[in-house]
Design a protein around this motif. Structure first.
Motif, PDB file in Angstrom:
ATOM      1  N   ASP A  66     -32.673 -80.762 -10.814  1.00 26.81           N
ATOM      2  CA  ASP A  66     -32.562 -80.670 -12.268  1.00 26.81           C
ATOM      3  C   ASP A  66     -33.913 -80.351 -12.900  1.00 26.81           C
ATOM      4  OD1 ASP A  66     -31.309 -80.813 -14.708  1.00 26.81           O
ATOM      5  OD2 ASP A  66     -30.858 -82.947 -14.623  1.00 26.81           O
ATOM      6  N   GLY A  67     -34.922 -81.131 -12.541  1.00 25.65           N
ATOM      7  CA  GLY A  67     -36.247 -80.912 -13.099  1.00 25.65           C
ATOM      8  C   GLY A  67     -36.847 -79.573 -12.707  1.00 25.65           C
ATOM      9  N   LEU A  68     -36.638 -79.178 -11.458  1.00 27.39           N
ATOM     10  CA  LEU A  68     -37.214 -77.922 -10.986  1.00 27.39           C
ATOM     11  C   LEU A  68     -36.553 -76.698 -11.617  1.00 27.39           C
ATOM     12  CD1 LEU A  68     -37.786 -78.691  -7.212  1.00 27.39           C
ATOM     13  CD2 LEU A  68     -39.545 -78.242  -8.944  1.00 27.39           C
ATOM     14  N   SER A  69     -35.255 -76.762 -11.868  1.00 30.73           N
ATOM     15  CA  SER A  69     -34.609 -75.597 -12.481  1.00 30.73           C
ATOM     16  C   SER A  69     -35.159 -75.368 -13.883  1.00 30.73           C
ATOM     17  CB  SER A  69     -33.085 -75.767 -12.514  1.00 30.73           C
ATOM     18  OG  SER A  69     -32.682 -76.783 -13.413  1.00 30.73           O
ATOM     19  N   THR A  70     -35.476 -76.450 -14.590  1.00 28.80           N
ATOM     20  CA  THR A  70     -36.114 -76.305 -15.900  1.00 28.80           C
ATOM     21  C   THR A  70     -37.524 -75.747 -15.747  1.00 28.80           C
ATOM     22  OG1 THR A  70     -34.833 -78.129 -16.845  1.00 28.80           O
ATOM     23  CG2 THR A  70     -36.868 -77.530 -17.968  1.00 28.80           C
ATOM     24  N   ALA A  71     -38.280 -76.297 -14.802  1.00 27.65           N
ATOM     25  CA  ALA A  71     -39.647 -75.816 -14.577  1.00 27.65           C
ATOM     26  C   ALA A  71     -39.650 -74.352 -14.161  1.00 27.65           C
ATOM     27  CB  ALA A  71     -40.328 -76.673 -13.516  1.00 27.65           C
ATOM     28  N   PHE A  72     -38.708 -73.948 -13.323  1.00 27.40           N
ATOM     29  CA  PHE A  72     -38.650 -72.561 -12.871  1.00 27.40           C
ATOM     30  C   PHE A  72     -38.377 -71.598 -14.031  1.00 27.40           C
ATOM     31  CE2 PHE A  72     -37.280 -73.757  -8.261  1.00 27.40           C
ATOM     32  CZ  PHE A  72     -38.586 -74.121  -7.976  1.00 27.40           C
ATOM     33  N   THR A  73     -37.724 -72.080 -15.082  1.00 23.88           N
ATOM     34  CA  THR A  73     -37.486 -71.249 -16.262  1.00 23.88           C
ATOM     35  C   THR A  73     -38.793 -70.924 -16.961  1.00 23.88           C
ATOM     36  OG1 THR A  73     -35.338 -72.323 -16.554  1.00 23.88           O
ATOM     37  CG2 THR A  73     -36.187 -71.118 -18.422  1.00 23.88           C
ATOM     38  N   ASP A 109     -42.039 -66.140 -11.120  1.00 23.91           N
ATOM     39  CA  ASP A 109     -41.403 -66.105  -9.801  1.00 23.91           C
ATOM     40  C   ASP A 109     -42.417 -66.443  -8.711  1.00 23.91           C
ATOM     41  OD1 ASP A 109     -38.977 -65.409 -10.901  1.00 23.91           O
ATOM     42  OD2 ASP A 109     -39.251 -63.253 -10.580  1.00 23.91           O
ATOM     43  N   GLU A 110     -43.627 -65.943  -8.863  1.00 20.26           N
ATOM     44  CA  GLU A 110     -44.664 -66.190  -7.860  1.00 20.26           C
ATOM     45  C   GLU A 110     -44.992 -67.683  -7.769  1.00 20.26           C
ATOM     46  OE1 GLU A 110     -44.772 -63.914 -10.220  1.00 20.26           O
ATOM     47  OE2 GLU A 110     -44.518 -62.102  -8.996  1.00 20.26           O
ATOM     48  N   GLU A 111     -45.086 -68.345  -8.919  1.00 22.04           N
ATOM     49  CA  GLU A 111     -45.353 -69.783  -8.920  1.00 22.04           C
ATOM     50  C   GLU A 111     -44.219 -70.555  -8.265  1.00 22.04           C
ATOM     51  OE1 GLU A 111     -47.774 -71.220 -12.730  1.00 22.04           O
ATOM     52  OE2 GLU A 111     -46.062 -69.940 -13.269  1.00 22.04           O
ATOM     53  N   ALA A 112     -42.979 -70.164  -8.555  1.00 25.63           N
ATOM     54  CA  ALA A 112     -41.833 -70.849  -7.974  1.00 25.63           C
ATOM     55  C   ALA A 112     -41.800 -70.667  -6.460  1.00 25.63           C
ATOM     56  CB  ALA A 112     -40.540 -70.333  -8.602  1.00 25.63           C
ATOM     57  N   ARG A 113     -42.074 -69.457  -5.998  1.00 25.25           N
ATOM     58  CA  ARG A 113     -42.097 -69.216  -4.553  1.00 25.25           C
ATOM     59  C   ARG A 113     -43.192 -70.041  -3.886  1.00 25.25           C
ATOM     60  NH1 ARG A 113     -42.583 -63.534  -6.030  1.00 25.25           N
ATOM     61  NH2 ARG A 113     -40.523 -62.741  -6.601  1.00 25.25           N
ATOM     62  N   ALA A 114     -44.357 -70.131  -4.502  1.00 28.74           N
ATOM     63  CA  ALA A 114     -45.464 -70.892  -3.927  1.00 28.74           C
ATOM     64  C   ALA A 114     -45.119 -72.373  -3.834  1.00 28.74           C
ATOM     65  CB  ALA A 114     -46.722 -70.697  -4.775  1.00 28.74           C
ATOM     66  N   PRO A 153     -40.759 -77.278   1.966  1.00 28.97           N
ATOM     67  CA  PRO A 153     -39.660 -76.554   2.626  1.00 28.97           C
ATOM     68  C   PRO A 153     -38.258 -77.022   2.243  1.00 28.97           C
ATOM     69  CG  PRO A 153     -41.407 -77.052   4.182  1.00 28.97           C
ATOM     70  CD  PRO A 153     -41.761 -77.774   2.922  1.00 28.97           C
ATOM     71  N   GLY A 154     -38.100 -78.249   1.748  1.00 29.12           N
ATOM     72  CA  GLY A 154     -36.782 -78.737   1.379  1.00 29.12           C
ATOM     73  C   GLY A 154     -36.280 -78.219   0.039  1.00 29.12           C
ATOM     74  N   ILE A 155     -37.099 -77.443  -0.648  1.00 29.90           N
ATOM     75  CA  ILE A 155     -36.758 -76.924  -1.971  1.00 29.90           C
ATOM     76  C   ILE A 155     -36.564 -75.412  -1.894  1.00 29.90           C
ATOM     77  CG2 ILE A 155     -37.611 -76.601  -4.329  1.00 29.90           C
ATOM     78  CD1 ILE A 155     -39.155 -79.239  -3.958  1.00 29.90           C
ATOM     79  N   THR A 156     -35.543 -74.908  -2.600  1.00 27.85           N
ATOM     80  CA  THR A 156     -35.259 -73.476  -2.588  1.00 27.85           C
ATOM     81  C   THR A 156     -35.147 -72.956  -4.008  1.00 27.85           C
ATOM     82  OG1 THR A 156     -34.014 -73.694  -0.523  1.00 27.85           O
ATOM     83  CG2 THR A 156     -33.666 -71.689  -1.805  1.00 27.85           C
ATOM     84  N   TYR A 157     -35.802 -71.837  -4.271  1.00 30.77           N
ATOM     85  CA  TYR A 157     -35.689 -71.133  -5.538  1.00 30.77           C
ATOM     86  C   TYR A 157     -34.769 -69.949  -5.292  1.00 30.77           C
ATOM     87  CZ  TYR A 157     -37.194 -68.017  -9.369  1.00 30.77           C
ATOM     88  OH  TYR A 157     -37.241 -67.167 -10.456  1.00 30.77           O
ATOM     89  N   LEU A 158     -33.636 -69.922  -5.983  1.00 29.77           N
ATOM     90  CA  LEU A 158     -32.660 -68.853  -5.777  1.00 29.77           C
ATOM     91  C   LEU A 158     -32.957 -67.694  -6.723  1.00 29.77           C
ATOM     92  CD1 LEU A 158     -29.397 -70.973  -5.429  1.00 29.77           C
ATOM     93  CD2 LEU A 158     -30.887 -70.104  -3.633  1.00 29.77           C
ATOM     94  N   GLU A 159     -33.429 -66.615  -6.179  1.00 34.13           N
ATOM     95  CA  GLU A 159     -33.766 -65.448  -6.991  1.00 34.13           C
ATOM     96  C   GLU A 159     -32.582 -64.488  -7.063  1.00 34.13           C
ATOM     97  OE1 GLU A 159     -37.711 -63.780  -6.491  1.00 34.13           O
ATOM     98  OE2 GLU A 159     -38.106 -65.251  -4.923  1.00 34.13           O
ATOM     99  N   PRO A 160     -32.501 -63.712  -8.146  1.00 36.53           N
ATOM    100  CA  PRO A 160     -31.402 -62.720  -8.260  1.00 36.53           C
ATOM    101  C   PRO A 160     -31.462 -61.706  -7.136  1.00 36.53           C
ATOM    102  CG  PRO A 160     -32.508 -63.050 -10.377  1.00 36.53           C
ATOM    103  CD  PRO A 160     -33.345 -63.746  -9.338  1.00 36.53           C
TER     104      PRO A 160
END
Length: 287
Positions: A258-265, A269-274, A280-287
């Motif tokens: 929940d918190g990360l999806s807000t932060a990713f907004t 994209d580069e920050e989210a990937r980093a 490793p347990g966290i995934t950013y789903l890109e289009p």
């Protein structure tokens, strides 16, 4: 998903959204599943009473009335949420900050329509915005505030935290296969349904309506479709421009997703990937 002897679904309203509990377990009949789902509802309602900044009886409301320099003990639920918020603030380089409500109020008229504040207005609240303005003391589960009034808003993690606590409730009822949904924005999958290897969640059109299998994992998506421009970037002190693109995060817990999806907004994209590369347990789903 229709209710059946092996698949039961129940909805209830809380935390300004609709929660759904889906239970799919061969040894659980409809009556027992309904009782377990009601126990989840009671727990979510209890947490809302404790964590909502809009309720004068809540602990979060009380913390917002502390004077600079004051220290107060908090409950375990409040401690959990504040600790996660503090950690995410550091890990996202300030993208997630639960104290930005005074900034958001400046960018809105009383009716909620957008406005542009003067620079001096923004500067006037700078002393009460920032997660560095409170400290947590693990030895006695207490908090010290260094400015007043601080507005603690757990909207970015509260619903996810409620889903995480629902897992404990369901475990007490012997239920290990369920899908918990908070307003279609945060979902937590336990085990798997009887007729599939995983719970399946479909993403939005921007992500090609692709389907994501979930097992003992959480998925959260943040966007602007329903609330418009409602996310504040603490780093620029401006609202995030509305976009049709929804940001998704997968994580071991619903509060974290929940918190990360807000932060990713807010993050690039580069920050989210980093961030995902560091965890490793966290995934950013890109289009």
């Amino acid at each position: 998903m229709p209710a059946s002897p092996s698949c039961f679904s129940q909805h209830f309203d809380a935390m300004a959204t609709t929660f759904t509990v889906v239970i799919s377990q061969a040894d659980v009949d409809e009556i027992y599943a309904a009782q377990a789902a009601n126990a989840v509802r009671l727990e979510v309602n209890r947490l809302e009473e404790e964590l909502s900044r809009f309720r004068p009886t809540s602990e979060i409301w009380r913390l917002g009335n502390l004077k600079a320099g004051q220290r107060s003990h908090v409950s375990l639920a409040t401690w959990d949420c504040l600790s996660l918020a503090k950690a995410l603030h550091a890990e996202t380089a300030g993208a997630l900050d639960i104290t930005v409500a005074p900034l958001m109020r400046l960018w809105q008229h009383a009716d909620g329509s957008p406005r542009t504040p003067e620079p001096e207005e923004i500067e006037s609240v700078s002393g009460i915005v920032g997660s560095h303005l409170f400290d947590l003391h693990e030895e006695d589960l207490s908090i010290t505030v260094h400015a007043s009034p601080l507005a603690f808003d757990l909207g970015a993690i509260g619903k996810g935290y409620a889903l995480d606590q629902a897992v404990t409730v369901l475990s007490d009822w012997g239920i290990a296969n369920a899908l918990l949904n908070a307003g279609d924005s945060t979902l937590l999958a336990l085990g798997r349904p009887l007729d599939a290897a995983a719970w399946t969640v479909r993403l939005d059109e921007q992500h090609g309506l692709r389907e994501i299998p979930l097992n003992d994992q959480a998925l959260s998506g943040t966007g602007f479709a329903e609330q418009g421009q409602h996310i504040m970037d603490p780093r620029t002190r401006q609202p995030v421009p509305a976009s049709p693109r929804r940001r998704y995060a997968m994580a071991p817990t619903a509060a974290l997703a929940d918190g990360l999806s807000t932060a990713f907004t807010i993050m690039s994209d580069e920050e989210a990937r980093a961030l995902c590369a560091r965890h490793p347990g966290i995934t950013y789903l890109e289009p």
